[in-house]
Design a protein around this motif. Sequence first.
Motif, mmCIF file in Angstrom:
data_model
loop_
_atom_site.group_PDB
_atom_site.id
_atom_site.type_symbol
_atom_site.label_atom_id
_atom_site.label_comp_id
_atom_site.label_asym_id
_atom_site.label_seq_id
_atom_site.Cartn_x
_atom_site.Cartn_y
_atom_site.Cartn_z
ATOM 1 N N ARG A 81 0.650 12.692 -9.169
ATOM 2 C CA ARG A 81 0.043 13.991 -8.872
ATOM 3 C C ARG A 81 1.077 15.112 -8.951
ATOM 4 O O ARG A 81 0.788 16.219 -9.425
ATOM 5 C CB ARG A 81 -0.582 13.966 -7.480
ATOM 6 N N GLN A 82 2.276 14.830 -8.487
ATOM 7 C CA GLN A 82 3.322 15.849 -8.573
ATOM 8 C C GLN A 82 3.652 16.162 -10.027
ATOM 9 O O GLN A 82 3.903 17.317 -10.387
ATOM 10 C CB GLN A 82 4.579 15.373 -7.841
ATOM 11 N N ARG A 103 0.832 -1.199 0.000
ATOM 12 C CA ARG A 103 0.000 0.000 0.000
ATOM 13 C C ARG A 103 0.873 1.257 0.000
ATOM 14 O O ARG A 103 0.516 2.272 -0.607
ATOM 15 C CB ARG A 103 -0.911 0.009 1.224
ATOM 16 N N LEU A 104 2.004 1.191 0.713
ATOM 17 C CA LEU A 104 2.908 2.329 0.711
ATOM 18 C C LEU A 104 3.457 2.594 -0.688
ATOM 19 O O LEU A 104 3.567 3.747 -1.128
ATOM 20 C CB LEU A 104 4.051 2.067 1.698
ATOM 21 N N GLU A 105 3.776 1.531 -1.429
ATOM 22 C CA GLU A 105 4.256 1.708 -2.808
ATOM 23 C C GLU A 105 3.181 2.336 -3.690
ATOM 24 O O GLU A 105 3.459 3.222 -4.507
ATOM 25 C CB GLU A 105 4.680 0.353 -3.375
ATOM 26 N N GLU A 106 1.909 1.903 -3.518
ATOM 27 C CA GLU A 106 0.822 2.483 -4.312
ATOM 28 C C GLU A 106 0.664 3.975 -4.006
ATOM 29 O O GLU A 106 0.472 4.793 -4.918
ATOM 30 C CB GLU A 106 -0.482 1.743 -4.005
ATOM 31 N N LEU A 107 0.751 4.323 -2.719
ATOM 32 C CA LEU A 107 0.619 5.736 -2.362
ATOM 33 C C LEU A 107 1.757 6.564 -2.943
ATOM 34 O O LEU A 107 1.544 7.686 -3.428
ATOM 35 C CB LEU A 107 0.595 5.873 -0.836
ATOM 36 N N GLU A 108 2.965 6.028 -2.887
ATOM 37 C CA GLU A 108 4.099 6.770 -3.452
ATOM 38 C C GLU A 108 3.943 6.948 -4.957
ATOM 39 O O GLU A 108 4.260 8.011 -5.515
ATOM 40 C CB GLU A 108 5.394 6.040 -3.122
ATOM 41 N N ARG A 109 3.445 5.894 -5.611
ATOM 42 C CA ARG A 109 3.242 5.991 -7.059
ATOM 43 C C ARG A 109 2.184 7.040 -7.380
ATOM 44 O O ARG A 109 2.339 7.865 -8.292
ATOM 45 C CB ARG A 109 2.824 4.610 -7.595
ATOM 46 N N GLU A 110 1.088 7.036 -6.621
ATOM 47 C CA GLU A 110 0.028 8.020 -6.834
ATOM 48 C C GLU A 110 0.536 9.437 -6.562
ATOM 49 O O GLU A 110 0.214 10.380 -7.293
ATOM 50 C CB GLU A 110 -1.153 7.690 -5.911
ATOM 51 N N GLU A 111 1.348 9.584 -5.534
ATOM 52 C CA GLU A 111 1.898 10.905 -5.217
ATOM 53 C C GLU A 111 2.807 11.395 -6.332
ATOM 54 O O GLU A 111 2.800 12.577 -6.697
ATOM 55 C CB GLU A 111 2.668 10.828 -3.893
ATOM 56 N N GLY A 112 3.580 10.469 -6.909
ATOM 57 C CA GLY A 112 4.442 10.864 -8.018
ATOM 58 C C GLY A 112 3.640 11.336 -9.222
ATOM 59 O O GLY A 112 4.002 12.332 -9.882
#
Length: 676
Positions: A477-478, A466-475
């Motif tokens: 959006r940035q 889940r942490l990897e998915e959040l980081e991917r989503e954050e990338g």
Amino acid sequence: MVQYNFKKITVVPNGKDFVDIILSRTQRQTPTVVHKGYAISRLRQFYMRKVKYTQQNFHEKLSTIIDEFPRLDDIHPFYGDLLHVLYNKDHYKLALGQINTARNLISKIAKDYVKLLKYGDSLYRCKSLKVAALGRMCTVIKRIGPSLAYLEQIRQHMARLPSIDPNTRTILICGYPNVGKSSFMNKITRADVDVQPYAFTTKSLFVGHTDYKYLRYQVIDTPGILDRPFEDRNIIEMCSITALAHLRAAVLFFLDISGSCGYSIAQQAALFHSIKSLFMNKPLIIVCNKTDLQPLDGISEEDRKLVMEMTAEAMKTVIGQGGEPANEEGVLLKMSTLTEDGVIAVKNAACERLLNQRVELKMKSKKINDCLNRFHVAMPKPRDNKERPPCIPQAVLEAKAKQASEKEKRKTEKDLEDENGGAGVYSAHLRKNYILANDEWKEDIMPEILDGHNVYDFIDPDILLRLEELEREEGLRQAEEEGDDFEMDGQELSPEEQEALAEIRKKKSLLIQQHRMKKSTAESRPVVPRKFDTDRKFTTDRMGRQLSALGLDPSLAISRARSNSRGRKRERSVDGRDTDIGDTMDIDGNKPSKKLRLRSTSQSRSRSRSRPPGEVVPGEGLKDSAQKIKAIKMAKKSVKKRNKNARRGEADRVIPTLKPKHLFSGKRSIGKTQRR
């Protein structure tokens, strides 16, 4: 075995307390009611009893003091000389003599006044004689007040003296100050003597106990002695001399061969030869201490010669006890109290020498002849030539060998600490002895507990995915927002906006600096009122300039600030009375009369009109005046019972005194009690 327990001596009261104790006891233990109508024989008997009882009490108390304090001629010479050194036996005997004299004087006074009371002819005469008798007794006690105070100080000091048995097995430690006597005593006994790196740390005799061959030995640590004439020695040194002179003990003369005590070997040898007369008929051992700093082999030839001379003197005590003259091993011993090297050997040698001497003395005494006739030592004779060695099972031998090998191999935590840098460097591994199914588990991190719950019970096993998915989503959006970023870098602004932005940033940095300065000096900075503000930070002129700079009209704000800052003057209320006065004044057309002026002044100075209780003020939370009046009535009704009980509030739990003592105690006079 004679034991001297000075802690059981009764407390000696001072002169005033002595008189109070005896007179109060006389008042309590004898009759107190007497009338002038009694027969004269009864009156005489009444007052004679008081005089005799007082004399008996004084006699008992003073006799207790005289009997409980030790007589210096009747106790062991060691204690006799020790008390003389500490307190001066002349003063001590003089104080006890004054107590004895006071006891005899009080007995004589009582005898004389009892004889006079036999011829008393009235109540007044008998009472006067009784008062005179008790007064003279109290005067005698007050005169010996200094002696009583002196004896009480001696009693307190004697109670702190160590309990030394002069006749038991004793090891005596002596030598120069700071040579390691107290350190040696702390090593071989349970005593806790203060050890410091300066001279005369030990100022009195200290006693400890140790065991050797199932026998209890008394170890005495003496204060240091200096090599000077006998007359110049102080009380601390004389305590050591007294113990050496009177105690039958094994003497350990400590010698600091390193010189770290501040005295050379020559000075220590001179002390040895000056007090060697005190070592007669006692086992003597020369102990060379602090060999960790200076080995005995490394000293100079002159010092070695001095040590050999002391050893030769000590050998005379061995020869006197019937020992071998060439046996120097038990006379000169080396030791280091720091590394504990040779400490036990010194103790064992001293105990063995003392034990042998005591046995020899008993064998030479006359009492041993009665005992030897009863002793018979049976020695078994071999019946044949066969050897019969002890039979030990093989399993026992193997178990002993295994136990010995384990004992040699095993390293304690102390050994590991010494090998790995010592305390403060080595950290013990607390989990290495855990008994687990897998040894790798010992290094696992223990789960943390928070609010009584195990944190690991609430961790999601898929947390990393889940942490990897959040980081991917954050990338993602940035990446989308990169085009929409707006930074105040000044490139897209007009020149006026850039100046305004620079001004804002400068102002912001100034405010931050001012806030930091205020915060750093907040505790010590005084609060200054605005009217004494020398910087004039808050003024209408400054506010006007700032508002004008922003393009706003400051006139209304300045006038409002001035009107609020001025004190409000009382204005005349606009009501019917004022209008009447005004009309009257208008009609006259001239100045109003004195009566009207006084009336107008009183009207202006009157208080403001009161608000009726039912009027609702905004913010009270009430709907209308009816609801407010109802709330006021309920509040008054709720406090009526509390006011009736004279309570200060709801939390007042005071229980008043229902029966005041001044109304219900004492003798009732004529009349009813209710009036009081």
